[in-house]
Design a protein around this motif. Structure first.
Motif, short mmCIF file in Angstrom:
data_model
loop_
_atom_site.label_atom_id
_atom_site.label_comp_id
_atom_site.label_asym_id
_atom_site.label_seq_id
_atom_site.Cartn_x
_atom_site.Cartn_y
_atom_site.Cartn_z
N GLY A 1 0.77 -1.23 0.00
CA GLY A 1 0.00 0.00 0.00
C GLY A 1 0.80 1.28 0.00
N GLY A 2 2.12 1.18 0.09
CA GLY A 2 2.94 2.39 0.06
C GLY A 2 2.95 3.00 -1.33
N GLY A 3 3.53 4.19 -1.42
CA GLY A 3 3.62 4.86 -2.70
C GLY A 3 3.94 6.32 -2.54
N LEU A 4 3.75 7.04 -3.64
CA LEU A 4 4.02 8.48 -3.69
C LEU A 4 2.69 9.23 -3.67
CD1 LEU A 4 5.89 10.94 -4.18
CD2 LEU A 4 5.67 10.45 -6.64
N ALA B 1 8.71 -9.00 18.06
CA ALA B 1 9.62 -10.05 17.62
C ALA B 1 9.59 -10.29 16.12
CB ALA B 1 9.30 -11.36 18.34
N TYR B 2 8.48 -9.97 15.48
CA TYR B 2 8.31 -10.29 14.06
C TYR B 2 8.08 -9.01 13.27
CZ TYR B 2 7.52 -14.78 16.27
OH TYR B 2 7.65 -15.90 17.04
N TRP B 3 8.76 -8.92 12.13
CA TRP B 3 8.74 -7.70 11.33
C TRP B 3 8.51 -8.02 9.87
CZ3 TRP B 3 9.34 -2.74 13.33
CH2 TRP B 3 9.64 -2.68 14.69
N GLY B 4 7.79 -7.13 9.18
CA GLY B 4 7.68 -7.20 7.74
C GLY B 4 8.89 -6.58 7.08
N GLN B 5 8.87 -6.58 5.75
CA GLN B 5 10.02 -6.09 4.98
C GLN B 5 9.98 -4.59 4.77
OE1 GLN B 5 7.32 -7.29 3.64
NE2 GLN B 5 6.86 -5.90 1.96
N GLY B 6 8.85 -3.97 5.04
CA GLY B 6 8.72 -2.53 4.91
C GLY B 6 8.13 -2.12 3.57
N THR B 7 7.47 -0.96 3.58
CA THR B 7 6.93 -0.37 2.36
C THR B 7 7.20 1.13 2.38
OG1 THR B 7 4.94 -0.20 0.97
CG2 THR B 7 4.60 -0.04 3.33
#
Length: 122
Positions: free
Chosen positions: A8-11, A110-116
């Motif tokens: 869902g990330g973007g500019l 403890a658990y993380w996503g890869q980021g957006t």
């Protein structure tokens, strides 16, 4: 164990909106507190918002109060971050995280996503 995938990330221009999603895997997803964190270039990772496993309690850092809304759908194993009235200073990589405790400290998750990436232009 849970795996997290953000999207869902973007500019977007200042004043606009974005909705981030974070889908989790694993049968135990619903027991975890969840959080959104962000990291801008040259800055430390900071909390944006967190939500208790039940969804009944939420926390927002001061800079996003009234603009961002965190929510979760345990059936879909997904959390959301609705971001409105975006500002250039919201530009960062946004991460979702899962942890055993409802806190605003990144080290408790403890658990993380890869980021957006979210980029807000002025």
């Amino acid at each position: 164990q849970v795996e997290l995938v953000e999207s869902g990330g973007g500019l977007v221009q200042a004043g606009g909106s974005l909705r981030l999603s974070c889908e989790g895997s694993g049968r135990t997803f619903s027991i975890y507190a969840m959080g959104w964190f962000r990291q801008a270039p040259g800055k430390e990772r900071e909390v944006v918002a967190t939500i208790r496993s039940s969804g009944r309690d939420t926390y927002y850092t001061d800079s996003v109060k009234g603009r961002f809304t965190i929510s979760r759908d345990s059936v879909k194993k997904t959390i959301y971050l609705q971001m409105d009235i975006l500002k250039p200073e919201d530009t960062a990589v946004y991460y979702c995280a899962a942890g055993n405790f409802f806190t605003e400290r990144a080290r408790d998750y403890a658990y993380w996503g890869q980021g957006t990436q979210v980029t807000v232009s002025s």
